[in-house]
Design a protein around this motif. Structure first.
Motif, PDB file in Angstrom:
ATOM      1  N   MET A   1       0.853  -1.164   0.000  1.00  0.00           N
ATOM      2  CA  MET A   1       0.000   0.000   0.000  1.00  0.00           C
ATOM      3  C   MET A   1       0.897   1.224   0.000  1.00  0.00           C
ATOM      4  SD  MET A   1      -2.861   1.201   2.762  1.00  0.00           S
ATOM      5  CE  MET A   1      -3.992  -0.105   2.546  1.00  0.00           C
ATOM      6  N   SER A   2       0.520   2.192  -0.819  1.00  0.00           N
ATOM      7  CA  SER A   2       1.364   3.380  -0.913  1.00  0.00           C
ATOM      8  C   SER A   2       1.074   4.318   0.261  1.00  0.00           C
ATOM      9  CB  SER A   2       1.131   4.090  -2.243  1.00  0.00           C
ATOM     10  OG  SER A   2      -0.174   4.609  -2.278  1.00  0.00           O
ATOM     11  N   GLU A   3       2.027   5.160   0.527  1.00  0.00           N
ATOM     12  CA  GLU A   3       1.937   6.064   1.686  1.00  0.00           C
ATOM     13  C   GLU A   3       0.783   7.058   1.574  1.00  0.00           C
ATOM     14  OE1 GLU A   3       4.709   9.337   3.910  1.00  0.00           O
ATOM     15  OE2 GLU A   3       5.680   7.778   2.756  1.00  0.00           O
ATOM     16  N   PRO A   4       0.515   7.720   0.433  1.00  0.00           N
ATOM     17  CA  PRO A   4      -0.612   8.672   0.363  1.00  0.00           C
ATOM     18  C   PRO A   4      -1.966   7.997   0.596  1.00  0.00           C
ATOM     19  CG  PRO A   4       0.854   8.985  -1.503  1.00  0.00           C
ATOM     20  CD  PRO A   4       1.311   7.754  -0.776  1.00  0.00           C
ATOM     21  N   ILE A   5      -2.167   6.812   0.073  1.00  0.00           N
ATOM     22  CA  ILE A   5      -3.434   6.116   0.287  1.00  0.00           C
ATOM     23  C   ILE A   5      -3.597   5.753   1.755  1.00  0.00           C
ATOM     24  CG2 ILE A   5      -4.735   4.033  -0.255  1.00  0.00           C
ATOM     25  CD1 ILE A   5      -3.544   4.151  -3.053  1.00  0.00           C
ATOM     26  N   TYR A   6      -2.505   5.324   2.365  1.00  0.00           N
ATOM     27  CA  TYR A   6      -2.525   4.972   3.790  1.00  0.00           C
ATOM     28  C   TYR A   6      -2.880   6.188   4.636  1.00  0.00           C
ATOM     29  CZ  TYR A   6      -0.849   3.345   8.328  1.00  0.00           C
ATOM     30  OH  TYR A   6      -0.757   3.003   9.642  1.00  0.00           O
ATOM     31  N   LEU A   7      -2.272   7.336   4.368  1.00  0.00           N
ATOM     32  CA  LEU A   7      -2.543   8.560   5.132  1.00  0.00           C
ATOM     33  C   LEU A   7      -3.969   9.061   4.889  1.00  0.00           C
ATOM     34  CD1 LEU A   7       0.834  10.463   4.778  1.00  0.00           C
ATOM     35  CD2 LEU A   7      -0.058   9.245   6.769  1.00  0.00           C
ATOM     36  N   ILE A   8      -4.445   8.959   3.660  1.00  0.00           N
ATOM     37  CA  ILE A   8      -5.825   9.377   3.355  1.00  0.00           C
ATOM     38  C   ILE A   8      -6.808   8.479   4.098  1.00  0.00           C
ATOM     39  CG2 ILE A   8      -7.557   9.471   1.539  1.00  0.00           C
ATOM     40  CD1 ILE A   8      -5.338  10.414  -0.365  1.00  0.00           C
ATOM     41  N   THR A   9      -6.567   7.201   4.128  1.00  0.00           N
ATOM     42  CA  THR A   9      -7.451   6.265   4.820  1.00  0.00           C
ATOM     43  C   THR A   9      -7.490   6.561   6.320  1.00  0.00           C
ATOM     44  OG1 THR A   9      -6.890   4.575   3.196  1.00  0.00           O
ATOM     45  CG2 THR A   9      -7.942   3.835   5.216  1.00  0.00           C
ATOM     46  N   ILE A  10      -6.322   6.739   6.914  1.00  0.00           N
ATOM     47  CA  ILE A  10      -6.285   7.059   8.352  1.00  0.00           C
ATOM     48  C   ILE A  10      -6.917   8.422   8.607  1.00  0.00           C
ATOM     49  CG2 ILE A  10      -4.735   7.594  10.272  1.00  0.00           C
ATOM     50  CD1 ILE A  10      -2.946   5.352   9.324  1.00  0.00           C
ATOM     51  N   GLY A  11      -6.653   9.379   7.730  1.00  0.00           N
ATOM     52  CA  GLY A  11      -7.232  10.718   7.868  1.00  0.00           C
ATOM     53  C   GLY A  11      -8.751  10.688   7.815  1.00  0.00           C
ATOM     54  N   LEU A  12      -9.308   9.922   6.881  1.00  0.00           N
ATOM     55  CA  LEU A  12     -10.773   9.819   6.783  1.00  0.00           C
ATOM     56  C   LEU A  12     -11.354   9.185   8.039  1.00  0.00           C
ATOM     57  CD1 LEU A  12     -11.250   8.704   3.066  1.00  0.00           C
ATOM     58  CD2 LEU A  12     -11.776  10.925   4.090  1.00  0.00           C
ATOM     59  N   PHE A  13     -10.694   8.171   8.553  1.00  0.00           N
ATOM     60  CA  PHE A  13     -11.157   7.520   9.771  1.00  0.00           C
ATOM     61  C   PHE A  13     -11.145   8.493  10.955  1.00  0.00           C
ATOM     62  CE2 PHE A  13     -10.293   4.890  13.571  1.00  0.00           C
ATOM     63  CZ  PHE A  13     -11.459   4.156  13.575  1.00  0.00           C
ATOM     64  N   VAL A  14     -10.065   9.254  11.093  1.00  0.00           N
ATOM     65  CA  VAL A  14      -9.953  10.225  12.191  1.00  0.00           C
ATOM     66  C   VAL A  14     -10.992  11.322  12.025  1.00  0.00           C
ATOM     67  CG1 VAL A  14      -8.452  11.990  13.207  1.00  0.00           C
ATOM     68  CG2 VAL A  14      -7.531   9.726  12.677  1.00  0.00           C
ATOM     69  N   PHE A  15     -11.175  11.836  10.798  1.00  0.00           N
ATOM     70  CA  PHE A  15     -12.178  12.879  10.578  1.00  0.00           C
ATOM     71  C   PHE A  15     -13.594  12.363  10.816  1.00  0.00           C
ATOM     72  CE2 PHE A  15      -8.893  15.036   7.829  1.00  0.00           C
ATOM     73  CZ  PHE A  15      -8.703  16.100   8.715  1.00  0.00           C
ATOM     74  N   ALA A  16     -13.843  11.114  10.494  1.00  0.00           N
ATOM     75  CA  ALA A  16     -15.162  10.534  10.766  1.00  0.00           C
ATOM     76  C   ALA A  16     -15.424  10.479  12.273  1.00  0.00           C
ATOM     77  CB  ALA A  16     -15.260   9.141  10.150  1.00  0.00           C
ATOM     78  N   ILE A  17     -14.412  10.054  13.019  1.00  0.00           N
ATOM     79  CA  ILE A  17     -14.573  10.003  14.477  1.00  0.00           C
ATOM     80  C   ILE A  17     -14.770  11.403  15.041  1.00  0.00           C
ATOM     81  CG2 ILE A  17     -13.369   9.486  16.638  1.00  0.00           C
ATOM     82  CD1 ILE A  17     -12.132   7.071  15.213  1.00  0.00           C
ATOM     83  N   LEU A  18     -13.952  12.343  14.587  1.00  0.00           N
ATOM     84  CA  LEU A  18     -14.108  13.733  15.057  1.00  0.00           C
ATOM     85  C   LEU A  18     -15.468  14.301  14.650  1.00  0.00           C
ATOM     86  CD1 LEU A  18     -10.551  15.200  14.380  1.00  0.00           C
ATOM     87  CD2 LEU A  18     -11.582  14.592  16.585  1.00  0.00           C
TER      88      LEU A  18
END
Length: 85
Positions: A1-18
Motif C-alpha cells: 500500500m502506498s503512503e498517500p493512500i494509507y494517510l488518506i485512509t487514516i485521515g478519513l477515519f480520524v475525521f469521521a470520528i471527530l
C-alpha cells in the motif's frame, strides 16, 4: 500500500470520528438551548395560570357577595309575603 493512500485512509477515519463527536457535542448544546427555552415557556405559563387563578378568586368573592345580598333581599321579601299572606 502506498503512503498517500494509507494517510488518506487514516485521515478519513480520524475525521469521521471527530465528526461524530462534533455532531454529538452540537446536539447536546442544541438540547440544552431547547430545554432552557421550554423551561422558560413553562414558567411563563405557570405565572399566567397563577394570575388567572387570582383573578378568578376575586371574581368569585364578588359574585359571592352579590349572591349574599340577593339572598338577604329574598329573605326579607319572603318575610313580608308571609306577613301579608
Amino acid at each position: 500500500m502506498s503512503e498517500p493512500i494509507y494517510l488518506i485512509t487514516i485521515g478519513l477515519f480520524v475525521f469521521a470520528i471527530l465528526g461524530v463527536f462534533g455532531m454529538r457535542h452540537l446536539s447536546v448544546i442544541a438540547q440544552a438551548k431547547y430545554r432552557a427555552a421550554n423551561d422558560e415557556a413553562y414558567r411563563q405559563l405557570a405565572q399566567r395560570a397563577a394570575a388567572a387563578q387570582a383573578e378568578n378568586a376575586v371574581a368569585l368573592k364578588t359574585l359571592q357577595a352579590t349572591l349574599d345580598a340577593v339572598h338577604t333581599r329574598l329573605v326579607s321579601v319572603e318575610k313580608v309575603l308571609k306577613e301579608v299572606g
